[in-house]
Design an enzyme around this catalytic site. Structure first.
Site, PDB file in Angstrom:
ATOM      1  N   GLY A   1       1.369  -1.139   3.732  1.00  0.00           N
ATOM      2  CA  GLY A   1       0.831  -2.522   3.503  1.00  0.00           C
ATOM      3  C   GLY A   1       1.351  -3.570   4.418  1.00  0.00           C
ATOM      4  O   GLY A   1       2.686  -3.661   4.445  1.00  0.00           O
TER       5      GLY A   1
ATOM      6  N   GLY B   1       3.988  -7.462  26.040  1.00  0.00           N
ATOM      7  CA  GLY B   1       4.943  -8.424  25.569  1.00  0.00           C
ATOM      8  C   GLY B   1       4.059  -9.168  24.549  1.00  0.00           C
ATOM      9  O   GLY B   1       3.139  -9.229  24.046  1.00  0.00           O
TER      10      GLY B   1
ATOM     11  N   GLY C   1       1.882  -6.853   4.076  1.00  0.00           N
ATOM     12  CA  GLY C   1       2.931  -7.627   3.334  1.00  0.00           C
ATOM     13  C   GLY C   1       4.310  -6.938   3.137  1.00  0.00           C
ATOM     14  O   GLY C   1       5.186  -7.413   3.602  1.00  0.00           O
ATOM     15  N   ALA C   2       4.049  -5.739   2.645  1.00  0.00           N
ATOM     16  CA  ALA C   2       5.209  -4.950   2.256  1.00  0.00           C
ATOM     17  C   ALA C   2       5.963  -4.497   3.569  1.00  0.00           C
ATOM     18  O   ALA C   2       7.260  -4.734   3.841  1.00  0.00           O
ATOM     19  CB  ALA C   2       4.861  -3.756   1.357  1.00  0.00           C
TER      20      ALA C   2
ATOM     21  N   ASP D   1       3.671  -5.615  12.193  1.00  0.00           N
ATOM     22  CA  ASP D   1       4.372  -6.014  11.142  1.00  0.00           C
ATOM     23  C   ASP D   1       5.813  -6.291  11.123  1.00  0.00           C
ATOM     24  O   ASP D   1       6.284  -7.144  10.996  1.00  0.00           O
ATOM     25  CB  ASP D   1       4.006  -4.999   9.808  1.00  0.00           C
ATOM     26  CG  ASP D   1       2.687  -4.926   9.652  1.00  0.00           C
ATOM     27  OD1 ASP D   1       2.084  -5.935   9.594  1.00  0.00           O
ATOM     28  OD2 ASP D   1       2.169  -3.937   9.030  1.00  0.00           O
TER      29      ASP D   1
ATOM     30  N   THR E   1       0.448 -11.235  20.372  1.00  0.00           N
ATOM     31  CA  THR E   1       1.204 -10.290  20.576  1.00  0.00           C
ATOM     32  C   THR E   1       0.170  -9.117  21.581  1.00  0.00           C
ATOM     33  O   THR E   1      -0.877  -9.278  21.234  1.00  0.00           O
ATOM     34  CB  THR E   1       1.418  -9.490  19.401  1.00  0.00           C
ATOM     35  OG1 THR E   1       0.464  -9.045  18.767  1.00  0.00           O
ATOM     36  CG2 THR E   1       2.514 -10.084  18.679  1.00  0.00           C
ATOM     37  N   LEU E   2       0.737  -8.684  22.661  1.00  0.00           N
ATOM     38  CA  LEU E   2      -0.208  -8.131  23.752  1.00  0.00           C
ATOM     39  C   LEU E   2       0.461  -6.545  23.813  1.00  0.00           C
ATOM     40  O   LEU E   2       0.188  -6.041  25.133  1.00  0.00           O
ATOM     41  CB  LEU E   2      -0.126  -8.820  25.192  1.00  0.00           C
ATOM     42  CG  LEU E   2      -0.081 -10.389  25.085  1.00  0.00           C
ATOM     43  CD1 LEU E   2       0.195 -11.187  26.459  1.00  0.00           C
ATOM     44  CD2 LEU E   2      -1.637 -10.819  24.631  1.00  0.00           C
TER      45      LEU E   2
ATOM     46  N   ASN F   1       0.886  -1.173  -0.055  1.00  0.00           N
ATOM     47  CA  ASN F   1       0.112  -0.045   0.138  1.00  0.00           C
ATOM     48  C   ASN F   1       0.913   1.163   0.049  1.00  0.00           C
ATOM     49  O   ASN F   1       1.935   1.337   0.317  1.00  0.00           O
ATOM     50  CB  ASN F   1      -0.763  -0.007   1.212  1.00  0.00           C
ATOM     51  CG  ASN F   1      -1.953  -0.933   1.343  1.00  0.00           C
ATOM     52  OD1 ASN F   1      -2.389  -1.722   0.437  1.00  0.00           O
ATOM     53  ND2 ASN F   1      -2.308  -1.280   2.605  1.00  0.00           N
TER      54      ASN F   1
HETATM   55  O1  RIB Z   1      -0.206  -2.748   9.793  1.00  0.00           O
HETATM   56  C1  RIB Z   1      -0.106  -1.597   9.377  1.00  0.00           C
HETATM   57  C2  RIB Z   1      -0.493  -1.338   7.878  1.00  0.00           C
HETATM   58  O2  RIB Z   1      -1.856  -1.574   7.688  1.00  0.00           O
HETATM   59  C3  RIB Z   1      -0.391  -0.069   7.223  1.00  0.00           C
HETATM   60  O3  RIB Z   1       0.939   0.062   6.621  1.00  0.00           O
HETATM   61  C4  RIB Z   1      -1.474  -0.018   6.250  1.00  0.00           C
HETATM   62  O4  RIB Z   1      -1.066  -0.033   4.653  1.00  0.00           O
HETATM   63  C5  RIB Z   1      -2.315  -1.142   6.364  1.00  0.00           C
HETATM   64  O5  RIB Z   1      -2.255  -1.904   5.457  1.00  0.00           O
END
Ligand code: RIB
Length: 302
Positions: free
Chosen positions: A37, A220, A39-40, A247, A215-216, A9
């Site tokens: 995003g 932790g 994934g990215a 992420d 994940t909390l 994204n």
């Molecule tokens: O987890 C954060 C992400 O969630 C953001 O970067 C946004 O693009 C959404 O996908």
């Protein structure tokens, strides 16, 4: 090799003093765009953790696409599996309050065109770690779990964002990573037994024979394997912006597994990375470098 099959994204981020309620308008104090995003973000986190990463996904043929991919290119991630479609590049509209909390609306765009046929671009092989989230079509995620198993790859599935329809195939993932809200919702959908969250996590691990990680946030990380329950603390920090912290955790966790770290060490490094990601604005710009994570981890363990 870590193979991420997931969303890409461009994040459009407004800073506000406090998040607005329904129907309310608040004045913003800042605006920025940043690559994002789930994934990215996870792909970049795994690369910053030191792993070799390939990304499979899609962007549009539009002006957002190159900005969305910029940091993945800088991170030397193999983008040969990222296709271009006529749909717009995925976008996320994000508001971040002064307390670091956020609300996000995601417009999937090109991410919705990542189909099971695209898995041929993943070149999965024995020993790969396949990292997945739920921001691309669910049938693609499930097909990726099946393809990874056939290839002899390890799978890590991040259950964000929550989709009730995914409950039926979660157990196909070797490692499931959920935040506490997601875990509680999936726990209900799967009718997990137990008086409290740790007990329900143990029930999940016993039923599936897999590992579940919850994940909390500041409390932790809790993980249940079929034989064990582990607790890992977060770093003590004052968060500026929590977007992308989950992420960062997932990318670092997958990198730890790919490097052969024992589970407790992979979790501890990932938890420290997730904490550090809360100290800067934006998702990808906030993902810490491995040397900073290792230094923070060493400091916290004395
Ligand atoms: O987890 C954060 C992400 O969630 C953001 O970067 C946004 O693009 C959404 O996908």
């Amino acid at each position: 090799m870590i193979v991420v099959i997931g969303s890409i994204n461009l994040d459009l981020i407004a800073s506000v003093d406090r998040l607005p309620g329904p129907g309310e308008t608040v004045r913003g104090s800042g605006f920025a765009t940043a690559p994002g995003g789930k994934g990215a973000n996870q792909a970049l986190a795994a690369a910053r953790a030191g792993a070799k990463v390939r990304m499979v996904g899609a962007v549009g043929k539009d002006s957002f696409a190159s900005d969305a991919l910029a940091l993945l290119r800088d991170g030397k991630i193999d983008l040969s599996g990222v296709g271009e479609t006529f749909a717009s590049t995925g976008t996320a509209l994000i508001m971040v309050g002064a307390d670091g909390e956020n609300v996000i609306a995601v417009v999937a765009g090109a991410n919705d065109s990542v189909v099971p046929g695209d898995l041929s671009k993943a070149f999965l092989k024995n020993g790969d770690v396949v990292l997945l989230q739920l921001e691309i079509p669910l049938q693609t995620v499930e097909a990726a779990l099946d393809a990874a198993r056939t290839a002899g790859a390890i799978t890590v599935l991040n259950t964000a964002p929550f989709h009730g329809d995914a409950a039926g195939f979660l157990g196909k993932a070797d490692y499931l990573v959920a935040n506490e809200t997601e875990f509680d919702l999936y726990g209900e959908a799967l009718s997990l037994n137990g008086r409290d969250r740790p007990a329900r996590m143990r029930d999940y691990a016993a039923r599936t024979g897999r590992t579940i990680v919850a994940t909390l946030g500041p409390d932790g990380v809790l993980a249940a394997t079929p034989d064990d329950l582990l607790m890992v603390p977060a770093l003590q920090i004052t968060p500026l912006d929590t977007v992308g912290a989950g992420d960062t955790f997932c990318g670092y966790f997958a990198a730890g597994l790919a490097a052969g770290l024992p589970l407790d060490q992979a979790l501890a490094r990932a938890a420290a990375a997730g904490s550090l990601a809360c100290l800067k604005a934006g998702a990808q710009p906030a993902i810490p470098l491995a040397r900073d994570v290792d230094a923070a981890l060493q400091k916290s363990t004395g």
